[in-house]
Each structure stands twice: as structure tokens, then as C-alpha cells.
Design a protein around this motif. Structure first.
Motif, PDB file in Angstrom:
ATOM      1  N   TYR A  15     -12.765  31.266  70.683  1.00  0.00           N
ATOM      2  CA  TYR A  15     -11.922  30.075  70.546  1.00  0.00           C
ATOM      3  C   TYR A  15     -10.671  30.286  71.394  1.00  0.00           C
ATOM      4  O   TYR A  15      -9.985  31.309  71.231  1.00  0.00           O
ATOM      5  N   VAL A  42     -17.167  38.313  60.313  1.00  0.00           N
ATOM      6  CA  VAL A  42     -17.772  39.114  61.390  1.00  0.00           C
ATOM      7  C   VAL A  42     -18.299  38.243  62.531  1.00  0.00           C
ATOM      8  O   VAL A  42     -18.679  38.760  63.582  1.00  0.00           O
ATOM      9  N   GLY A  43     -18.378  36.913  62.304  1.00  0.00           N
ATOM     10  CA  GLY A  43     -18.779  36.031  63.405  1.00  0.00           C
ATOM     11  C   GLY A  43     -20.118  35.335  63.226  1.00  0.00           C
ATOM     12  O   GLY A  43     -20.672  34.801  64.190  1.00  0.00           O
ATOM     13  N   SER A  46     -19.551  31.702  63.856  1.00  0.00           N
ATOM     14  CA  SER A  46     -19.220  31.550  65.285  1.00  0.00           C
ATOM     15  C   SER A  46     -20.463  31.693  66.146  1.00  0.00           C
ATOM     16  O   SER A  46     -20.603  31.010  67.163  1.00  0.00           O
TER      17      SER A  46
HETATM   18  N1  LIG Z   1     -12.005  27.553  64.841  1.00  0.00           N
HETATM   19  C1  LIG Z   1     -11.567  28.822  64.977  1.00  0.00           C
HETATM   20  N2  LIG Z   1     -10.491  29.113  65.742  1.00  0.00           N
HETATM   21  C2  LIG Z   1     -10.050  30.387  65.875  1.00  0.00           C
HETATM   22  N3  LIG Z   1     -10.613  31.448  65.273  1.00  0.00           N
HETATM   23  C3  LIG Z   1     -11.681  31.224  64.487  1.00  0.00           C
HETATM   24  C4  LIG Z   1     -12.218  29.912  64.286  1.00  0.00           C
HETATM   25  N4  LIG Z   1     -13.286  29.999  63.453  1.00  0.00           N
HETATM   26  C5  LIG Z   1     -13.405  31.310  63.162  1.00  0.00           C
HETATM   27  N5  LIG Z   1     -12.461  32.042  63.770  1.00  0.00           N
HETATM   28  C6  LIG Z   1     -12.305  33.510  63.694  1.00  0.00           C
HETATM   29  O1  LIG Z   1     -13.502  34.096  64.165  1.00  0.00           O
HETATM   30  C7  LIG Z   1     -13.832  35.244  63.390  1.00  0.00           C
HETATM   31  C8  LIG Z   1     -15.243  35.090  62.850  1.00  0.00           C
HETATM   32  O2  LIG Z   1     -15.276  34.014  61.910  1.00  0.00           O
HETATM   33  P1  LIG Z   1     -16.617  33.385  61.407  1.00  0.00           P
HETATM   34  O3  LIG Z   1     -17.494  33.153  62.569  1.00  0.00           O
HETATM   35  O4  LIG Z   1     -16.273  32.203  60.567  1.00  0.00           O
HETATM   36  O5  LIG Z   1     -17.219  34.571  60.530  1.00  0.00           O
HETATM   37  P2  LIG Z   1     -18.288  34.551  59.327  1.00  0.00           P
HETATM   38  O6  LIG Z   1     -19.043  33.287  59.408  1.00  0.00           O
HETATM   39  O7  LIG Z   1     -19.107  35.780  59.583  1.00  0.00           O
HETATM   40  O8  LIG Z   1     -17.496  34.685  58.062  1.00  0.00           O
HETATM   41  C9  LIG Z   1     -12.778  35.372  62.324  1.00  0.00           C
HETATM   42  O9  LIG Z   1     -11.819  36.304  62.756  1.00  0.00           O
HETATM   43  C10 LIG Z   1     -12.161  33.984  62.264  1.00  0.00           C
HETATM   44  O10 LIG Z   1     -10.832  34.040  61.878  1.00  0.00           O
END
Ligand SMILES: Nc1ncnc2c1ncn2[C@@H]1O[C@H](COP(=O)(O)OP(=O)(O)O)[C@@H](O)[C@H]1O
Ligand SMILES: [Mg+2]
Length: 237
Positions: A15, A42-43, A46
Motif C-alpha cells: 500500500y 502477516v498479509g 493483502s
Molecule cells: N489498506 C491498508 N493500508 C496500509 N496498510 C495495510 C492496509 N491493509 C493492511 N495493511 C497492513 O498490511 C499488513 C498485513 O495485513 P493483512 O493483509 O490485513 O494481514 P492478515 O489478513 O494476515 O491479518 C499489516 O501490517 C497491516 O497493517
């Protein structure tokens, strides 16, 4: 659409300036049921959002049945066969169940609709109800149903059981198992309930800090409590 293979090579994404997915490569065979495991943050989401074309991609490519979809915007990835059921469920509260299903669809696929209702009969009964009147489980069913109406060849399910009662979880898992059994879909499931995910899946990956740190068979993970403890920390329940 029959199930497709999913091939991810060297994918780095995030992001803005932040990289969250780091040089991730993964091959998921046609018709596989993959459990995507890992602690919060952990992503996992994402990764799915990147596959769906909703993050910033720095490098790497994504192929469905050998066809490179990396350059396609979200809507065209969906048309190419990628179904994404986001963690947020995304139900429109002021639309009825049936209106929710047809958002964004030009024509109403009657046969697909009946098939999907067979999978979630509870939604057929509630098809004139508003999104706001649905329980969490029904919202999840609706969100899933909307995605499968597009007849995806690869379906991404992000924590579909989150916050739901055990009886609804069983209903949903039975529906996902039935979907997988048609052989028409490759399914990737993110789930915190490790045992539930491994009961469903025929292969699994563990993610940590945007990378895959382990992949293998569910039985190998179940037989390795130290691995679970190290990367998931929660243990089986
Ligand atoms: N829209 C966003 N903008 C910035 N950082 C994000 C966003 N969504 C998630 N993150 C960051 O990306 C990382 C992975 O998050 P995420 O993919 O939601 O993990 P999970 O689904 O495994 O819990 C985290 O550090 C989170 O804070
Ligand atoms: Mg998530």
C-alpha cells in the motif's frame, strides 16, 4: 468455468510505499483446496487483495491456467475467473438479498442463481429481505453467493467464519466442500480455526511477514505441533 491452476511468481505488493507481500511464489493446482494460515497481520488479506488487483503491485506476476492476469484491472480479473469474497463481506444494507446478488451483473443468470440457492437454501427463503436484516452468517452466504454467480475458476475466501456461531460455520463449510466437490473451482481459504481449515483443505501454506514460510499437506501440519506453535501460536482446537 472449470477449475483453474493459479500460479504466482515473485509477487511483491503493498500500500503506497509500504511492501506487505514480499517476493511470494505459489502454485495451486486445478481443483485444489488450499488453507492459507498465519497470525493476524502477516498479509493473508493483502495477498488475496493483490490477486484481486486491489493493492499496489511492485513486481511479480499472477497466472490463471497459464493466462497472465497481472495487467488486468479488478473487474477483468473477475471476468477471467477470479472470485474474491472479502473479509468485510460487503453486503449492501438497503438492497434486498436478490438485488445484492445482481449488483454489477448485466443479465440475471437464472440457472446459476438456482444452483447457488441450492447451496444456501436459507438465502432463498430470505431473498426479499434487506441486507441490513441478515445475520452475520447470512451476510457471509450472500457475499459468497454473489461471487459464485460469476462462476469463478479460482475462489478466494477470506475468513468466512469470523464471528459466526458454530452451527453456521458448519453450514458454510459444508457448502464450501460441496462447491469444491463439483471440480469447478480451485479454492483458497483463509481461516483462523486451524483444525477447521485443515479438515477442509488438501494442502496448506503458512505465512509470516508477507512470505510463505511453510507449505505441505494438512496431515504433516497436524502431526507437527512445534510447527503450529512456532508460526500460528494458537494450537489446534
Ligand atoms: N489498506 C491498508 N493500508 C496500509 N496498510 C495495510 C492496509 N491493509 C493492511 N495493511 C497492513 O498490511 C499488513 C498485513 O495485513 P493483512 O493483509 O490485513 O494481514 P492478515 O489478513 O494476515 O491479518 C499489516 O501490517 C497491516 O497493517
Ligand atoms: Mg485478514
Amino acid at each position: 468455468m472449470p477449475a483453474a491452476t493459479l500460479d504466482i511468481t515473485g509477487l511483491t505488493a503493498g500500500y503506497g510505499p509500504t511492501r506487505v507481500i514480499e517476493d511470494l511464489s505459489l502454485s495451486v493446482p486445478k481443483g485444489a483446496k488450499l488453507a492459507v494460515l498465519g497470525r493476524n497481520g502477516v498479509g493473508k488479506t493483502s495477498l488475496f487483495a493483490t490477486l484481486a488487483g486491489q493493492t499496489r503491485r511492485f513486481s511479480g506476476d499472477i497466472k490463471l491456467d497459464g493466462k497472465d492476469i497481472t495487467a488486468l484491472p479488478s473487474a477483468l480479473r473477475a471476468r477471467a475467473g477470479l472470485g474474491y469474497v472479502p473479509q468485510t463481506r460487503d453486503v449492501f444494507p438497503t438492497l434486498t438479498v436478490e438485488e445484492n446478488l445482481f449488483v454489477g451483473l448485466k443479465d440475471r443468470p437464472k440457472a446459476a442463481l438456482e444452483e447457488a440457492y441450492n447451496l444456501f437454501p436459507r438465502l432463498k427463503e430470505r431473498r426479499r429481505n434487506l441486507g441490513s436484516q441478515l445475520s452475520g452468517g447470512e451476510q457471509q452466504m450472500l457475499s459468497t453467493m454473489r461471487s459464485i454467480l460469476g462462476r469463478p475458476s479460482v475462489l478466494l475466501l477470506d475468513e468466512p467464519l469470523e464471528g459466526l456461531a458454530p452451527v453456521i460455520c458448519e453450514e458454510l463449510m459444508a457448502a464450501f466442500t460441496q462447491l469444491a466437490a463439483t471440480g469447478d473451482m480451485t479454492i483458497l481459504l483463509v481461516e483462523q480455526r486451524i483444525q477447521t481449515a485443515l479438515d477442509f483443505a488438501d494442502r496448506a501454506i503458512i505465512m509470516e511477514r508477507g512470505r510463505i514460510v511453510w507449505q505441505g499437506l494438512p496431515a504433516d501440519l497436524i502431526g507437527n505441533p512445534a510447527l503450529i506453535e512456532a508460526h500460528l501460536g494458537l494450537g489446534l482446537h
